[in-house]
Design a protein around this motif. Structure first.
Motif, PDB file in Angstrom:
ATOM      1  N   GLY A  10       0.816  -1.229   0.000  1.00  0.00           N
ATOM      2  CA  GLY A  10       0.000   0.000   0.000  1.00  0.00           C
ATOM      3  C   GLY A  10       0.841   1.266   0.000  1.00  0.00           C
ATOM      4  O   GLY A  10       2.009   1.254  -0.415  1.00  0.00           O
ATOM      5  N   ASN A  11       0.235   2.349   0.500  1.00  0.00           N
ATOM      6  CA  ASN A  11       0.869   3.675   0.476  1.00  0.00           C
ATOM      7  C   ASN A  11       2.251   3.690   1.113  1.00  0.00           C
ATOM      8  O   ASN A  11       3.225   4.156   0.523  1.00  0.00           O
ATOM      9  CB  ASN A  11       0.006   4.680   1.251  1.00  0.00           C
ATOM     10  CG  ASN A  11      -1.235   5.054   0.483  1.00  0.00           C
ATOM     11  OD1 ASN A  11      -1.161   5.295  -0.711  1.00  0.00           O
ATOM     12  ND2 ASN A  11      -2.361   5.079   1.163  1.00  0.00           N
ATOM     13  N   MET A  12       2.313   3.182   2.340  1.00  0.00           N
ATOM     14  CA  MET A  12       3.551   3.313   3.103  1.00  0.00           C
ATOM     15  C   MET A  12       4.637   2.392   2.563  1.00  0.00           C
ATOM     16  O   MET A  12       5.793   2.804   2.447  1.00  0.00           O
ATOM     17  CB  MET A  12       3.239   2.996   4.566  1.00  0.00           C
ATOM     18  CG  MET A  12       3.882   3.896   5.558  1.00  0.00           C
ATOM     19  SD  MET A  12       3.605   5.639   5.301  1.00  0.00           S
ATOM     20  CE  MET A  12       5.150   6.091   4.566  1.00  0.00           C
ATOM     21  N   HIS A  36      -4.154  -8.417  -4.149  1.00  0.00           N
ATOM     22  CA  HIS A  36      -4.576  -8.065  -5.513  1.00  0.00           C
ATOM     23  C   HIS A  36      -3.347  -7.783  -6.383  1.00  0.00           C
ATOM     24  O   HIS A  36      -2.747  -6.693  -6.285  1.00  0.00           O
ATOM     25  CB  HIS A  36      -5.513  -6.854  -5.499  1.00  0.00           C
ATOM     26  CG  HIS A  36      -6.708  -7.055  -4.628  1.00  0.00           C
ATOM     27  ND1 HIS A  36      -6.831  -6.446  -3.391  1.00  0.00           N
ATOM     28  CD2 HIS A  36      -7.802  -7.823  -4.795  1.00  0.00           C
ATOM     29  CE1 HIS A  36      -7.974  -6.835  -2.839  1.00  0.00           C
ATOM     30  NE2 HIS A  36      -8.583  -7.674  -3.663  1.00  0.00           N
ATOM     31  N   LYS A  39      -2.852  -4.536  -8.279  1.00  0.00           N
ATOM     32  CA  LYS A  39      -2.474  -3.331  -7.526  1.00  0.00           C
ATOM     33  C   LYS A  39      -0.965  -3.284  -7.264  1.00  0.00           C
ATOM     34  O   LYS A  39      -0.441  -2.274  -6.810  1.00  0.00           O
ATOM     35  CB  LYS A  39      -3.208  -3.298  -6.188  1.00  0.00           C
ATOM     36  CG  LYS A  39      -4.689  -2.996  -6.286  1.00  0.00           C
ATOM     37  CD  LYS A  39      -5.172  -2.599  -4.910  1.00  0.00           C
ATOM     38  CE  LYS A  39      -6.673  -2.654  -4.811  1.00  0.00           C
ATOM     39  NZ  LYS A  39      -7.130  -2.455  -3.433  1.00  0.00           N
ATOM     40  N   ASN A  54       1.953 -14.233   0.682  1.00  0.00           N
ATOM     41  CA  ASN A  54       2.797 -13.636   1.729  1.00  0.00           C
ATOM     42  C   ASN A  54       3.863 -14.625   2.170  1.00  0.00           C
ATOM     43  O   ASN A  54       4.983 -14.243   2.506  1.00  0.00           O
ATOM     44  CB  ASN A  54       1.944 -13.259   2.944  1.00  0.00           C
ATOM     45  CG  ASN A  54       0.943 -12.161   2.621  1.00  0.00           C
ATOM     46  OD1 ASN A  54       1.159 -11.365   1.713  1.00  0.00           O
ATOM     47  ND2 ASN A  54      -0.157 -12.128   3.361  1.00  0.00           N
ATOM     48  N   VAL A  68       0.913  -4.014   6.309  1.00  0.00           N
ATOM     49  CA  VAL A  68      -0.558  -4.103   6.313  1.00  0.00           C
ATOM     50  C   VAL A  68      -1.115  -3.269   7.463  1.00  0.00           C
ATOM     51  O   VAL A  68      -0.381  -2.890   8.378  1.00  0.00           O
ATOM     52  CB  VAL A  68      -1.072  -5.568   6.425  1.00  0.00           C
ATOM     53  CG1 VAL A  68      -0.605  -6.394   5.241  1.00  0.00           C
ATOM     54  CG2 VAL A  68      -0.637  -6.210   7.737  1.00  0.00           C
TER      55      VAL A  68
HETATM   56  N1  LIG Z   1      -0.289   6.039   5.772  1.00  0.00           N
HETATM   57  C1  LIG Z   1       0.481   6.592   6.676  1.00  0.00           C
HETATM   58  O1  LIG Z   1       0.709   7.828   6.707  1.00  0.00           O
HETATM   59  C2  LIG Z   1       1.136   5.738   7.721  1.00  0.00           C
HETATM   60  C3  LIG Z   1       0.841   4.401   7.857  1.00  0.00           C
HETATM   61  N2  LIG Z   1       1.464   3.647   8.821  1.00  0.00           N
HETATM   62  C4  LIG Z   1       1.181   2.218   8.952  1.00  0.00           C
HETATM   63  O2  LIG Z   1       1.486   1.597   7.723  1.00  0.00           O
HETATM   64  C5  LIG Z   1       0.664   0.463   7.567  1.00  0.00           C
HETATM   65  C6  LIG Z   1       0.065   0.463   6.171  1.00  0.00           C
HETATM   66  O3  LIG Z   1      -0.703   1.637   6.030  1.00  0.00           O
HETATM   67  P1  LIG Z   1      -0.996   2.241   4.589  1.00  0.00           P
HETATM   68  O4  LIG Z   1       0.119   1.951   3.672  1.00  0.00           O
HETATM   69  O5  LIG Z   1      -1.427   3.636   4.807  1.00  0.00           O
HETATM   70  O6  LIG Z   1      -2.268   1.357   4.198  1.00  0.00           O
HETATM   71  P2  LIG Z   1      -2.748   0.846   2.761  1.00  0.00           P
HETATM   72  O7  LIG Z   1      -4.179   0.504   2.905  1.00  0.00           O
HETATM   73  O8  LIG Z   1      -2.350   1.809   1.704  1.00  0.00           O
HETATM   74  O9  LIG Z   1      -1.910  -0.496   2.571  1.00  0.00           O
HETATM   75  C7  LIG Z   1      -2.238  -1.710   3.141  1.00  0.00           C
HETATM   76  C8  LIG Z   1      -1.902  -2.762   2.142  1.00  0.00           C
HETATM   77  O10 LIG Z   1      -2.099  -4.041   2.730  1.00  0.00           O
HETATM   78  C9  LIG Z   1      -2.593  -4.887   1.727  1.00  0.00           C
HETATM   79  N3  LIG Z   1      -3.223  -6.060   2.331  1.00  0.00           N
HETATM   80  C10 LIG Z   1      -4.472  -6.182   2.829  1.00  0.00           C
HETATM   81  N4  LIG Z   1      -4.655  -7.443   3.296  1.00  0.00           N
HETATM   82  C11 LIG Z   1      -3.490  -8.104   3.096  1.00  0.00           C
HETATM   83  C12 LIG Z   1      -3.052  -9.420   3.352  1.00  0.00           C
HETATM   84  N5  LIG Z   1      -3.829 -10.318   3.939  1.00  0.00           N
HETATM   85  N6  LIG Z   1      -1.802  -9.750   3.003  1.00  0.00           N
HETATM   86  C13 LIG Z   1      -0.971  -8.860   2.420  1.00  0.00           C
HETATM   87  N7  LIG Z   1      -1.334  -7.609   2.143  1.00  0.00           N
HETATM   88  C14 LIG Z   1      -2.571  -7.230   2.487  1.00  0.00           C
HETATM   89  C15 LIG Z   1      -3.563  -4.026   0.951  1.00  0.00           C
HETATM   90  O11 LIG Z   1      -3.797  -4.603  -0.316  1.00  0.00           O
HETATM   91  P3  LIG Z   1      -5.143  -4.312  -1.159  1.00  0.00           P
HETATM   92  O12 LIG Z   1      -5.231  -2.832  -1.314  1.00  0.00           O
HETATM   93  O13 LIG Z   1      -4.905  -5.045  -2.420  1.00  0.00           O
HETATM   94  O14 LIG Z   1      -6.270  -4.864  -0.332  1.00  0.00           O
HETATM   95  C16 LIG Z   1      -2.791  -2.722   0.883  1.00  0.00           C
HETATM   96  O15 LIG Z   1      -1.959  -2.674  -0.242  1.00  0.00           O
HETATM   97  C17 LIG Z   1      -0.381   0.496   8.670  1.00  0.00           C
HETATM   98  O16 LIG Z   1      -0.060  -0.459   9.636  1.00  0.00           O
HETATM   99  C18 LIG Z   1      -0.269   1.885   9.241  1.00  0.00           C
HETATM  100  O17 LIG Z   1      -0.488   1.894  10.649  1.00  0.00           O
HETATM  101  C19 LIG Z   1       2.412   4.171   9.648  1.00  0.00           C
HETATM  102  C20 LIG Z   1       2.742   5.477   9.550  1.00  0.00           C
HETATM  103  C21 LIG Z   1       2.127   6.386   8.595  1.00  0.00           C
END
Ligand SMILES: NC(=O)C1=CN([C@@H]2O[C@H](COP(=O)(O)OP(=O)(O)OC[C@H]3O[C@@H](n4cnc5c(N)ncnc54)[C@H](OP(=O)(O)O)[C@@H]3O)[C@@H](O)[C@H]2O)C=CC1
Ligand SMILES: O=C(O)[C@@H]1CCC=N1
Length: 270
Positions: A10-12, A36, A39, A54, A68
């Motif tokens: 995801g984003n981070m 996905h 993505k 994973n 996650v």
């Molecule tokens: N955003 C921020 O500013 C900050 C975030 N964080 C931490 O970073 C972490 C991620 O946050 P962020 O990046 O914003 O969130 P996102 O929602 O952008 O990313 C989460 C990712 O996890 C994936 N995912 C979901 N389920 C699973 C699984 N079972 N196995 C593997 N991957 C999976 C999602 O995939 P899909 O989209 O395909 O479902 C998605 O790409 C969090 O724990 C948050 O606390 C910490 C500091 C700052």
């Protein structure tokens, strides 16, 4: 170069991945896993190995970034453990807010766990990343993990997990609060007749100019910079009076308190 995996793309994870790619040209076989595949294409475009497994990503790697959401982390770690991942020689780097090392260890028995707390300006190398190492991590690995995160901007070494919680609010969440302020100013620009495009430009320059003044006048208290704007009996003073009437400082205190409260609630949940 150690083998690296991101569980969750995801984003981070994307911010950290890009930072590593910028600074470590030899970091070629980084795994990124997520549910996905489509993505994850942006990672594949940058030569990452992408997978929906994973377990595969974790098995192949020495350093595993857990990217996650905190609400997903228990099941993800359980899945890795249930599929026989041996964590004894791996380093887990968790960015999840409110998910303690003790909870990760309970689920994985991993000996080497690092907590980090990044922020989205890391995307352009201007983030603040909190990092907490447990005693068990040796200097070589501390250096290695730090070198992966330094391209993200300022690296802030913390002495406790509560420090990670605090930097999560003060630097991780705070960009959202500043964006909210910028959004409000943009809205006011439009109310006073500026076009959307000019409003945006005004907000961009306002943010850049004001931050730069703080940076370029490092020795000057921020209050003095504010006072230099506030002419005696002038217009700014009237605006600031409204901020006082609406208890601005109290509001900010409550904003950070709310972040910390949620973090502590997460800590109890996970
Ligand atoms: N955003 C921020 O500013 C900050 C975030 N964080 C931490 O970073 C972490 C991620 O946050 P962020 O990046 O914003 O969130 P996102 O929602 O952008 O990313 C989460 C990712 O996890 C994936 N995912 C979901 N389920 C699973 C699984 N079972 N196995 C593997 N991957 C999976 C999602 O995939 P899909 O989209 O395909 O479902 C998605 O790409 C969090 O724990 C948050 O606390 C910490 C500091 C700052
Ligand atoms: O909102 C969140 O939970 C994460 C942690 C800090 C910033 N974003």
């Amino acid at each position: 170069m150690s083998k690296i995996a991101f569980i969750g793309g995801g984003n981070m994870s994307s911010c950290i991945f890009d930072g590593i790619k910028r600074a470590h040209k030899d970091a070629d076989d980084i795994y990124v896993s997520g549910p996905h595949l489509e993505k994850l294409a942006k990672f594949a475009d940058k030569k990452a190995k992408i997978t929906t497994s994973n377990v595969e990503a974790a098995k192949e790697s020495d350093i595993i970034f857990l990217g996650v959401k905190p609400q997903m982390l228990t099941s993800v770690l359980q899945e890795l453990k249930d599929n026989g991942i041996d964590f004894s020689a791996k380093i887990l780097v968790s960015m999840a807010a409110g998910f303690k090392i003790a909870s990760i260890r309970r689920l994985t028995a991993a000996p080497y766990i690092v907590r980090i707390m990044p922020s989205t300006p890391a995307k352009i190398g201007l983030g603040i990343t909190g990092i907490y190492f447990e005693n068990g991590i040796d200097d070589k690995n501390k250096k290695l993990i730090s070198s992966l995160l330094e391209p993200l901007g300022m690296l802030c070494r913390l002495n406790s997990e509560e420090g990670i919680n605090a930097i999560g609010a003060l630097a991780g969440s705070a960009p959202a609060f500043l964006y909210r302020f910028f959004e409000a100013v943009e809205h006011e620009c439009i109310r006073y007749g500026f076009s959307q495009s000019d409003a945006r430009k005004i907000v961009e320059q306002l943010g850049l100019g004001t931050s730069s003044m703080v940076i370029h006048n490092h020795e000057t208290p921020i209050s003095a910079l504010r006072e230099a704007v506030t002419s005696k009996g002038g217009t700014t003073y009237e605006g600031l009076q409204q901020m006082t009437a609406f208890k601005f400082e109290e509001m900010i205190e409550e904003v950070f308190k709310a972040c910390m409260k949620k973090t502590h609630l997460f800590e109890e949940m996970f």
